[in-house]
Design a protein around this motif. Structure first.
Motif, PDB file in Angstrom:
ATOM      1  N   LEU A 101      11.211  11.934   0.640  1.00 10.42           N
ATOM      2  CA  LEU A 101      12.401  11.800   1.475  1.00 10.42           C
ATOM      3  C   LEU A 101      13.549  12.562   0.815  1.00 10.42           C
ATOM      4  O   LEU A 101      13.981  12.217  -0.284  1.00 10.42           O
ATOM      5  CB  LEU A 101      12.772  10.327   1.657  1.00 10.42           C
ATOM      6  N   MET A 141      11.048   0.332   1.207  1.00 13.60           N
ATOM      7  CA  MET A 141      12.215   1.108   0.794  1.00 13.60           C
ATOM      8  C   MET A 141      12.514   0.867  -0.681  1.00 13.60           C
ATOM      9  O   MET A 141      11.895   0.016  -1.330  1.00 13.60           O
ATOM     10  CB  MET A 141      13.437   0.709   1.628  1.00 13.60           C
ATOM     11  N   TYR A 151       9.973  10.025  -3.968  1.00 12.43           N
ATOM     12  CA  TYR A 151       8.686   9.615  -3.415  1.00 12.43           C
ATOM     13  C   TYR A 151       8.089   8.562  -4.343  1.00 12.43           C
ATOM     14  O   TYR A 151       8.451   8.472  -5.526  1.00 12.43           O
ATOM     15  CB  TYR A 151       7.723  10.796  -3.244  1.00 12.43           C
ATOM     16  N   LYS A 211       0.208   8.437  -2.578  1.00 11.46           N
ATOM     17  CA  LYS A 211       1.585   8.918  -2.645  1.00 11.46           C
ATOM     18  C   LYS A 211       2.250   8.847  -1.276  1.00 11.46           C
ATOM     19  O   LYS A 211       1.634   9.167  -0.255  1.00 11.46           O
ATOM     20  CB  LYS A 211       1.569  10.358  -3.169  1.00 11.46           C
ATOM     21  N   THR A 212       3.512   8.435  -1.261  1.00 11.25           N
ATOM     22  CA  THR A 212       4.280   8.442  -0.020  1.00 11.25           C
ATOM     23  C   THR A 212       4.792   9.856   0.256  1.00 11.25           C
ATOM     24  O   THR A 212       4.675  10.752  -0.578  1.00 11.25           O
ATOM     25  CB  THR A 212       5.490   7.496  -0.101  1.00 11.25           C
ATOM     26  N   LYS A 213       5.391  10.012   1.410  1.00 12.81           N
ATOM     27  CA  LYS A 213       6.058  11.279   1.710  1.00 12.81           C
ATOM     28  C   LYS A 213       7.328  11.394   0.875  1.00 12.81           C
ATOM     29  O   LYS A 213       7.853  10.396   0.371  1.00 12.81           O
ATOM     30  CB  LYS A 213       6.393  11.361   3.195  1.00 12.81           C
ATOM     31  N   PRO A 247      15.960   5.530  -0.154  1.00 14.65           N
ATOM     32  CA  PRO A 247      14.783   5.989   0.590  1.00 14.65           C
ATOM     33  C   PRO A 247      14.094   4.853   1.347  1.00 14.65           C
ATOM     34  O   PRO A 247      13.945   3.750   0.833  1.00 14.65           O
ATOM     35  CB  PRO A 247      13.868   6.543  -0.508  1.00 14.65           C
ATOM     36  N   SER A 248      13.699   5.141   2.575  1.00 14.51           N
ATOM     37  CA  SER A 248      12.988   4.172   3.410  1.00 14.51           C
ATOM     38  C   SER A 248      11.676   4.817   3.859  1.00 14.51           C
ATOM     39  O   SER A 248      11.650   5.580   4.828  1.00 14.51           O
ATOM     40  CB  SER A 248      13.851   3.780   4.615  1.00 14.51           C
ATOM     41  N   TRP A 249      10.585   4.515   3.142  1.00 10.57           N
ATOM     42  CA  TRP A 249       9.305   5.171   3.402  1.00 10.57           C
ATOM     43  C   TRP A 249       8.510   4.494   4.528  1.00 10.57           C
ATOM     44  O   TRP A 249       7.917   5.151   5.352  1.00 10.57           O
ATOM     45  CB  TRP A 249       8.463   5.186   2.124  1.00 10.57           C
ATOM     46  N   ASN A 250       8.433   3.172   4.506  1.00 10.52           N
ATOM     47  CA  ASN A 250       7.675   2.416   5.514  1.00 10.52           C
ATOM     48  C   ASN A 250       6.239   2.938   5.649  1.00 10.52           C
ATOM     49  O   ASN A 250       5.773   3.253   6.743  1.00 10.52           O
ATOM     50  CB  ASN A 250       8.378   2.468   6.879  1.00 10.52           C
ATOM     51  N   GLU A 251       5.548   3.008   4.514  1.00  6.05           N
ATOM     52  CA  GLU A 251       4.166   3.485   4.507  1.00  6.05           C
ATOM     53  C   GLU A 251       3.230   2.384   4.015  1.00  6.05           C
ATOM     54  O   GLU A 251       3.602   1.555   3.175  1.00  6.05           O
ATOM     55  CB  GLU A 251       4.036   4.730   3.638  1.00  6.05           C
ATOM     56  N   ASP A 253      15.504  13.444  -4.046  1.00 14.34           N
ATOM     57  CA  ASP A 253      14.381  13.511  -3.098  1.00 14.34           C
ATOM     58  C   ASP A 253      13.255  12.628  -3.639  1.00 14.34           C
ATOM     59  O   ASP A 253      12.349  13.111  -4.333  1.00 14.34           O
ATOM     60  CB  ASP A 253      13.889  14.953  -2.945  1.00 14.34           C
TER      61      ASP A 253
END
Length: 215
Positions: free
Chosen positions: A136, A94, A116, A132-134, A142-146, A114
């Motif tokens: 959000l 995050m 990334y 690249k992350t998604k 932002p909490s990507w968790n990738e 938004d």
């Protein structure tokens, strides 16, 4: 390569760079150049790499060349793909801090940003990659968790590149922070990674929560 084992070599930007731009410093480092001079008054990804490399060794301004550029009997060719020495696994959990360090309409006038993240490796050609992350939408936290994995053939010359951008449909994506970290300095574990501006100035609050693992 052989020349730089017994001689000191300095390279610098050509005089026609009136905009104070820079070249990729890894080109010099991969060939054993001891002094890779830069236009320090500018900013951009090349200078970010320079800042990242010299975070090593306590940030004292000196980083020892890898042994294969000093003592090896074989001439190192950065274009040859070598066996993978290690794999870096990076988890981007995050991010936080933009709400406090940026004006609330800096990214979008009428809605939250938004975000990334872009994560990758700068190094020899075989190791260099960006992922690249998604995106959000509408989120200051932002909490990507990738999870990303980066096989490394020459980790001694590799830098971890991290950037955050804010997606914009109609215009160029907005910049949200960056940092570069020498792979040689990373240790296994969860870290709060501070981000910096385009000019290399550390933000007061912006950081990413990340995990680094060598597998």
């Amino acid at each position: 390569m052989v020349f730089t084992r017994q001689n000191v070599l300095r390279v610098y930007p050509k005089s026609t760079r009136f905009d104070s731009s820079n070249y990729n410093p890894l080109i010099g480092w991969m060939h054993g150049v001891q002094m890779v001079a830069f236009n320090m008054q500018g900013h951009g990804r090349s200078l970010w790499l320079m800042h990242g490399m010299f975070k090593a060794n306590g940030g004292c301004g000196y980083v020892k060349k890898p042994d294969f550029l000093l003592n090896s009997k074989e001439v190192f060719d950065p274009k040859i793909k070598l066996p993978v020495k290690t794999t870096l696994k990076v988890t981007v959990y995050m991010g936080e801090g933009w709400y406090y360090d940026f004006h609330h309409t800096h990214f979008d006038a009428y809605s939250p940003p938004d975000f990334y993240a872009r994560v990758g490796i700068a190094g020899v050609p075989a190791d260099s990659v960006m992922k690249k992350t998604k995106i959000l939408e509408d989120n200051w936290l932002p909490s990507w968790n990738e999870v990303f994995e980066f096989p490394l053939t020459v980790p001694e010359l590799a830098l971890l590149r991290i950037e955050v951008h804010e997606y914009d449909v109609s215009e160029k994506d907005d910049f949200g922070g960056q940092t570069c970290l020498p792979i040689s300095e990373l240790r296994n574990g969860i870290r709060a990674v501070p981000l910096y501006s385009r000019k290399g100035e550390k933000y007061n609050s912006v950081k990413l929560l990340m995990r680094f693992e060598f597998i």
